[in-house]
Write a protein that holds these residues in place. Sequence first.
Motif, PDB file in Angstrom:
ATOM      1  N   ASP A  57       0.591  -1.253  -0.107  1.00  0.00           N
ATOM      2  CA  ASP A  57      -0.047   0.029   0.017  1.00  0.00           C
ATOM      3  C   ASP A  57       0.929   1.174  -0.011  1.00  0.00           C
ATOM      4  N   LYS A  69      -1.041   5.036  -5.556  1.00  0.00           N
ATOM      5  CA  LYS A  69      -2.100   4.398  -5.106  1.00  0.00           C
ATOM      6  C   LYS A  69      -3.221   3.735  -6.152  1.00  0.00           C
ATOM      7  N   TRP A  90      -3.791  -5.650   2.462  1.00  0.00           N
ATOM      8  CA  TRP A  90      -2.802  -4.549   2.171  1.00  0.00           C
ATOM      9  C   TRP A  90      -1.991  -4.315   3.304  1.00  0.00           C
TER      10      TRP A  90
END
Length: 138
Positions: A57, A69, A90
């Motif tokens: 992430d 992202k 994540w």
Amino acid sequence: MARILAFDYGTKRIGIAVTDPLQIIATGLDTVHPKNAIEYIKKYLLAEQVEAFVLGDPKQMDGSDSDSKQHVKGFSTLLKKAFPTIPQHWVDERFTSKMAHQAIMQSGLKKTDRQNKDRVDTVAATIILQYFMETHRL
């Protein structure tokens, strides 16, 4: 037990790491181009059982989402479409590339081998997977 696959997503390369079947050790698996990733994973799943995916992430230093992202979210969506029964997790990937560079520097490899970007991405994916495994132990 099934394996866990982790991904260090980049627009040029995706580093992939995998656990052993007992989920004790994380190992770098490969690096693939994003357009080839789903096909690569499909082939991998023909040979191995995978119970989860772990995605790095990308975050800014202040904890907010980084510009990359959106690309990782797109990859996550592709994974969900292609493999709807495999859950995704994540993991904050801040500093993983820096940690990968440091690990490679300390490995004693020649300078040309240390500069191999594929290796950095695979090691970063391994660090992401190790962190996931450490934080999800019972």
